[in-house]
Enzyme design. Structure first.
Site, short mmCIF file in Angstrom:
data_model
loop_
_atom_site.label_atom_id
_atom_site.label_comp_id
_atom_site.label_asym_id
_atom_site.label_seq_id
_atom_site.Cartn_x
_atom_site.Cartn_y
_atom_site.Cartn_z
N TYR A 68 66.80 -102.25 -65.29
CA TYR A 68 68.26 -102.16 -65.19
C TYR A 68 68.65 -100.72 -64.92
O TYR A 68 68.24 -99.82 -65.65
CB TYR A 68 68.90 -102.66 -66.48
CG TYR A 68 70.41 -102.58 -66.50
CD1 TYR A 68 71.16 -103.44 -65.72
CD2 TYR A 68 71.07 -101.67 -67.31
CE1 TYR A 68 72.56 -103.38 -65.73
CE2 TYR A 68 72.45 -101.60 -67.33
CZ TYR A 68 73.19 -102.46 -66.54
OH TYR A 68 74.56 -102.39 -66.56
N LYS A 109 72.79 -91.07 -72.16
CA LYS A 109 72.57 -91.35 -73.57
C LYS A 109 72.36 -90.09 -74.42
O LYS A 109 73.31 -89.48 -74.87
CB LYS A 109 71.42 -92.33 -73.72
CG LYS A 109 71.64 -93.62 -72.93
CD LYS A 109 71.10 -94.82 -73.58
CE LYS A 109 71.30 -96.09 -72.74
NZ LYS A 109 72.50 -96.83 -73.08
N ASP A 145 64.47 -93.14 -63.55
CA ASP A 145 65.65 -93.44 -64.36
C ASP A 145 65.27 -93.19 -65.82
O ASP A 145 64.63 -94.02 -66.46
CB ASP A 145 66.09 -94.89 -64.15
CG ASP A 145 67.34 -95.24 -64.95
OD1 ASP A 145 67.68 -94.50 -65.89
OD2 ASP A 145 67.96 -96.27 -64.63
#
Length: 426
Positions: free
Chosen positions: A142, A265, A237
């Site tokens: 994702y 994050k 990623d």
């Protein structure tokens, strides 16, 4: 009816599904979402004043635990000077310098507001730099909800039982190729079948949105070599793995150098933030220097920069955090695996450092297809059992458990005792 249930009933009339991100709805586990009012250390407290031992950690950012004193103090100090300026700030420069210092592959970095935005921008940059159109991604990985990335995506998309999203046009998806994770041959075939047309490969170096799936030995090196062979940009990623597996992220952990990296994050300490960076010759293609346009009114927000700088400096200046996280993670995840074996439960535990997942299957989980074989009904039962004991897990079989520096031996032991109680009754 609890106050959380009351809030959810109201929310459903005002917000699609009653939540602002699908996995929060608790639909796949047959529960009502808990509405959280505060957090501290390893704990969340909901609107009914129930205190939960938390293994979600705001989906990864809270590596030091909730409300860490250094982060809290930095945010309070920054707020006193104003919330947003829409102009350049010193903290942006400090954040850029820190990321470049900590991640050897990054010469220049651009701040944005989310991981989704960072991925979208990195892909546009890769296409602009190479002059090619096609992107290769991996089934179950994702990379946010931009159109081109919602092709056989993971995380909340898996939880809902769909592989694509309505509203994504064929024209948008046609340039996104998907291949199985951990499958070198299929990746090589995709390159060969589209020779001269692959702008970039984007990969989670540790997949963490179909549950946690580790790269097999040598796999990331093969991906790097294929990108070099076919002159494609390798994008890591690291929204989840960045600064979690170590101070130089998964790329430092595995010793692989990507061309571009995406972060989020942890670099925001819990504030909305994202970033993408890499080689100077590529990054200089971005406006205002180059022809690849990307902008953001709130990018580099001073409050987000203050939180992220405080957290990253804490991690940089105290490397013992990572040693402790490794030990705590190993104790928890190996403990769950041992209990599953002891009680003959069909449970496969994948973990690395402070990141892990318990799949309800007796088969190894190495890719998206394997992950989908998990028994989601059993996971839902397990989730409810743990929640009843005030242990807060991600409400999806296909999400990670996050251990923080605030989790102590006592809390890990309490968790393992709860896991044992569940497995005993099965």
């Amino acid at each position: 009816m609890s106050y959380s249930q009351e809030l959810f009933e109201t929310a459903k009339q005002l917000i699609p599904g009653g939540v602002n991100s699908p996995v929060r709805a608790f639909r796949s586990v047959g529960q009502t979402p808990r509405f959280i009012k505060s957090a501290n250390g390893a704990y969340l407290t909901d609107e009914d004043s129930i205190r939960y031992l938390d293994y979600v950690g705001s989906w990864g950012p809270m590596i030091l635990g909730h409300n860490h004193p250094a982060v809290k103090a930095a945010v309070i100090k920054a707020v006193e000077d104003g919330l947003s300026f829409g102009a350049a700030t010193k903290s942006e420069v400090e954040m850029a310098q820190l990321i470049c210092d900590l991640i050897p592959s990054v010469d220049m970095v651009r701040m944005v507001n989310s991981g989704t935005e960072a991925v979208m921008s990195a892909i546009r940059l890769a296409r602009g730099y190479t002059g090619k159109n096609k992107i290769i991604k991996f089934e179950g990985c994702y990379h946010g909800h931009s159109d081109a990335m919602l092709v056989k995506a993971g995380s909340g998309v898996m939880t809902q039982g769909v592989s694509d999203s309505a509203g994504v046009t064929e024209g948008c998806a046609v340039d996104t190729l998907t291949v199985p994770y951990n499958d070198e041959d299929t990746l090589s075939q995709a390159f060969e079948a589209n020779k001269g047309n692959i702008a970039a490969v984007i990969i989670e170096p540790v997949a963490a949105n179909m549950g946690v799936v580790l790269p097999k030995d040598g796999y990331l090196q093969t991906v790097r070599e294929l990108c070099d062979c076919y002159q494609a940009i390798l994008i890591f990623d690291e929204v989840i793995t960045g600064f979690r597996l170590g101070i130089s992220g998964a790329q430092g952990y595995f010793g692989i150098t990507p061309d571009l990296s995406v972060f989020g994050k942890i670099i925001g300490g819990g504030m909305p933030v994202g970033a993408y960076g890499g080689k100077k010759e590529i990054m200089q293609m971005i406006a205002p220097l180059g022809t690849v346009y990307q902008a953001g009114t709130l990018s580099g927000n001073p409050i987000a920069m203050a939180a992220g700088l405080a957290q990253l400096k804490e991690l940089r200046d105290h490397p013992a955090y990572y040693t402790a996280l490794e030990t705590t993670g190993k104790t928890l995840f190996s403990g769950i695996a041992s209990l599953a074996e002891q009680y003959g439960c069909a449970l496969t535990v994948n973990s690395i450092g402070s990141l892990g997942c318990a799949f309800f299957t007796d088969q190894p989980v190495r890719n998206y297809t394997d992950a989908k074989q998990s028994d989601t009904a059993k996971f839902a039962d397990y989730f409810r059992f743990m929640l009843d004991r005030d242990i807060y897990l991600a409400p999806s079989q296909f999400e990670a458990m996050f251990v923080s520096a605030a989790h102590t031996k006592e809390e890990i032991n309490r968790t393992l005792e709860a896991v044992e109680s569940y497995l005993k009754q099965k």
